[in-house]
Scaffold this motif. Structure first.
Motif, PDB file in Angstrom:
ATOM      1  N   THR A  21       0.821  -1.211   0.000  1.00 46.82           N
ATOM      2  CA  THR A  21       0.000   0.000   0.000  1.00 46.82           C
ATOM      3  C   THR A  21       0.859   1.267   0.000  1.00 46.82           C
ATOM      4  O   THR A  21       0.717   2.099  -0.883  1.00 46.82           O
ATOM      5  CB  THR A  21      -0.973   0.015   1.198  1.00 46.82           C
ATOM      6  N   GLU A  22       1.763   1.392   0.946  1.00 50.34           N
ATOM      7  CA  GLU A  22       2.534   2.635   1.075  1.00 50.34           C
ATOM      8  C   GLU A  22       3.600   2.792   0.000  1.00 50.34           C
ATOM      9  O   GLU A  22       3.831   3.902  -0.474  1.00 50.34           O
ATOM     10  CB  GLU A  22       3.171   2.707   2.464  1.00 50.34           C
ATOM     11  N   PHE A  26      -0.947   0.313  -3.901  1.00 52.34           N
ATOM     12  CA  PHE A  26      -2.214  -0.418  -3.962  1.00 52.34           C
ATOM     13  C   PHE A  26      -3.127   0.053  -2.835  1.00 52.34           C
ATOM     14  O   PHE A  26      -2.678   0.681  -1.881  1.00 52.34           O
ATOM     15  CB  PHE A  26      -1.977  -1.925  -3.864  1.00 52.34           C
ATOM     16  N   VAL A  27      -4.406  -0.285  -2.932  1.00 53.30           N
ATOM     17  CA  VAL A  27      -5.408   0.112  -1.945  1.00 53.30           C
ATOM     18  C   VAL A  27      -5.833  -1.129  -1.162  1.00 53.30           C
ATOM     19  O   VAL A  27      -6.133  -2.166  -1.765  1.00 53.30           O
ATOM     20  CB  VAL A  27      -6.636   0.739  -2.655  1.00 53.30           C
ATOM     21  N   LYS A  28      -5.878  -1.000   0.161  1.00 52.23           N
ATOM     22  CA  LYS A  28      -6.349  -2.113   0.990  1.00 52.23           C
ATOM     23  C   LYS A  28      -7.852  -2.279   0.776  1.00 52.23           C
ATOM     24  O   LYS A  28      -8.622  -1.341   0.947  1.00 52.23           O
ATOM     25  CB  LYS A  28      -6.049  -1.852   2.458  1.00 52.23           C
ATOM     26  N   LYS A  29      -8.265  -3.487   0.399  1.00 51.09           N
ATOM     27  CA  LYS A  29      -9.692  -3.763   0.188  1.00 51.09           C
ATOM     28  C   LYS A  29     -10.266  -4.575   1.348  1.00 51.09           C
ATOM     29  O   LYS A  29     -11.393  -4.359   1.744  1.00 51.09           O
ATOM     30  CB  LYS A  29      -9.896  -4.498  -1.128  1.00 51.09           C
ATOM     31  N   HIS A  30      -9.479  -5.538   1.870  1.00 54.53           N
ATOM     32  CA  HIS A  30      -9.936  -6.365   2.981  1.00 54.53           C
ATOM     33  C   HIS A  30      -8.791  -6.536   3.972  1.00 54.53           C
ATOM     34  O   HIS A  30      -7.635  -6.653   3.573  1.00 54.53           O
ATOM     35  CB  HIS A  30     -10.354  -7.768   2.509  1.00 54.53           C
ATOM     36  N   VAL A  42      -5.402  -6.521  -1.456  1.00 55.58           N
ATOM     37  CA  VAL A  42      -5.198  -5.175  -1.998  1.00 55.58           C
ATOM     38  C   VAL A  42      -5.632  -5.181  -3.455  1.00 55.58           C
ATOM     39  O   VAL A  42      -5.705  -6.226  -4.095  1.00 55.58           O
ATOM     40  CB  VAL A  42      -3.729  -4.716  -1.862  1.00 55.58           C
ATOM     41  N   VAL A  43      -5.949  -3.971  -3.947  1.00 58.68           N
ATOM     42  CA  VAL A  43      -6.370  -3.812  -5.336  1.00 58.68           C
ATOM     43  C   VAL A  43      -5.670  -2.602  -5.937  1.00 58.68           C
ATOM     44  O   VAL A  43      -5.167  -1.739  -5.227  1.00 58.68           O
ATOM     45  CB  VAL A  43      -7.905  -3.628  -5.461  1.00 58.68           C
ATOM     46  N   GLU A  46      -6.510   2.002  -9.698  1.00 63.13           N
ATOM     47  CA  GLU A  46      -7.127   2.271 -10.997  1.00 63.13           C
ATOM     48  C   GLU A  46      -8.307   1.355 -11.290  1.00 63.13           C
ATOM     49  O   GLU A  46      -9.051   1.591 -12.234  1.00 63.13           O
ATOM     50  CB  GLU A  46      -6.076   2.113 -12.100  1.00 63.13           C
ATOM     51  N   ASP A  47      -8.471   0.278 -10.496  1.00 63.93           N
ATOM     52  CA  ASP A  47      -9.547  -0.678 -10.724  1.00 63.93           C
ATOM     53  C   ASP A  47      -9.902  -1.335  -9.394  1.00 63.93           C
ATOM     54  O   ASP A  47      -9.637  -2.507  -9.167  1.00 63.93           O
ATOM     55  CB  ASP A  47      -9.112  -1.732 -11.753  1.00 63.93           C
ATOM     56  N   GLN A  48     -10.543  -0.568  -8.510  1.00 66.05           N
ATOM     57  CA  GLN A  48     -10.804  -1.038  -7.159  1.00 66.05           C
ATOM     58  C   GLN A  48     -11.836  -2.156  -7.087  1.00 66.05           C
ATOM     59  O   GLN A  48     -11.980  -2.801  -6.056  1.00 66.05           O
ATOM     60  CB  GLN A  48     -11.171   0.134  -6.249  1.00 66.05           C
ATOM     61  N   ASP A  49     -12.557  -2.393  -8.167  1.00 66.89           N
ATOM     62  CA  ASP A  49     -13.478  -3.530  -8.219  1.00 66.89           C
ATOM     63  C   ASP A  49     -12.887  -4.677  -9.027  1.00 66.89           C
ATOM     64  O   ASP A  49     -13.563  -5.662  -9.312  1.00 66.89           O
ATOM     65  CB  ASP A  49     -14.823  -3.097  -8.829  1.00 66.89           C
ATOM     66  N   GLY A  50     -11.611  -4.559  -9.377  1.00 66.75           N
ATOM     67  CA  GLY A  50     -10.941  -5.570 -10.194  1.00 66.75           C
ATOM     68  C   GLY A  50     -10.354  -6.681  -9.353  1.00 66.75           C
ATOM     69  O   GLY A  50     -10.710  -6.882  -8.186  1.00 66.75           O
ATOM     70  N   THR A  51      -9.423  -7.405  -9.940  1.00 64.75           N
ATOM     71  CA  THR A  51      -8.789  -8.553  -9.295  1.00 64.75           C
ATOM     72  C   THR A  51      -8.106  -8.136  -8.003  1.00 64.75           C
ATOM     73  O   THR A  51      -7.371  -7.148  -7.966  1.00 64.75           O
ATOM     74  CB  THR A  51      -7.764  -9.191 -10.251  1.00 64.75           C
TER      75      THR A  51
END
Length: 127
Positions: A21-22, A26-30, A42-43, A46-51
């Protein structure tokens, strides 16, 4: 059918979450407790609903051996696509990321490989 989650074995989930993340962005999703460990995914921003990339503990002996042998042989555990590999290489290098391969042209692709600090080599590719 589509790929919704892929796993990457890591030696330390906290360290991996921080790096992915840092450092990588990437963005923490769970981040859900599951007993001794956590379901951390993490996702891409650019595509937070992606893989989702699951940062899975390498606690099982087979996982440890697999991860160790890939790294020892210089084989990346996974690959991330980037729009501008030189810019990403510069940004990550300035953040202290260690590269085992600088951006290298291979026909219509340019690749670079870095150490994720969690037991893996990761390949970046620009098409």
């Amino acid at each position: 059918m589509k790929i919704i989650v892929t796993s990457l074995f890591v030696q330390d989930q906290d360290q991996a979450l921080k790096f992915y993340t840092e450092t990588l962005g990437f963005v923490k999703k769970h981040d859900v407790p599951t007993g001794k460990f956590r379901w951390i995914a993490v996702v891409s921003p650019e595509d937070q609903d992606g893989t989702e990339l699951l940062l899975e503990p390498n606690e099982h002996p087979a996982a440890k051996e697999y991860q160790k042998k890939l790294a020892a042989d210089g084989i990346p555990a996974t690959m991330f696509g980037v729009a501008d590999i030189q810019a990403e290489y510069n940004r990550l290098s300035e953040s202290g990321v260690k590269f085992t391969m600088k951006p290298t042209s291979m026909g219509e692709f340019t690749i670079a490989v870095f150490d994720d600090t969690c037991g893996n080599l990761i390949q970046m590719i620009q098409r």
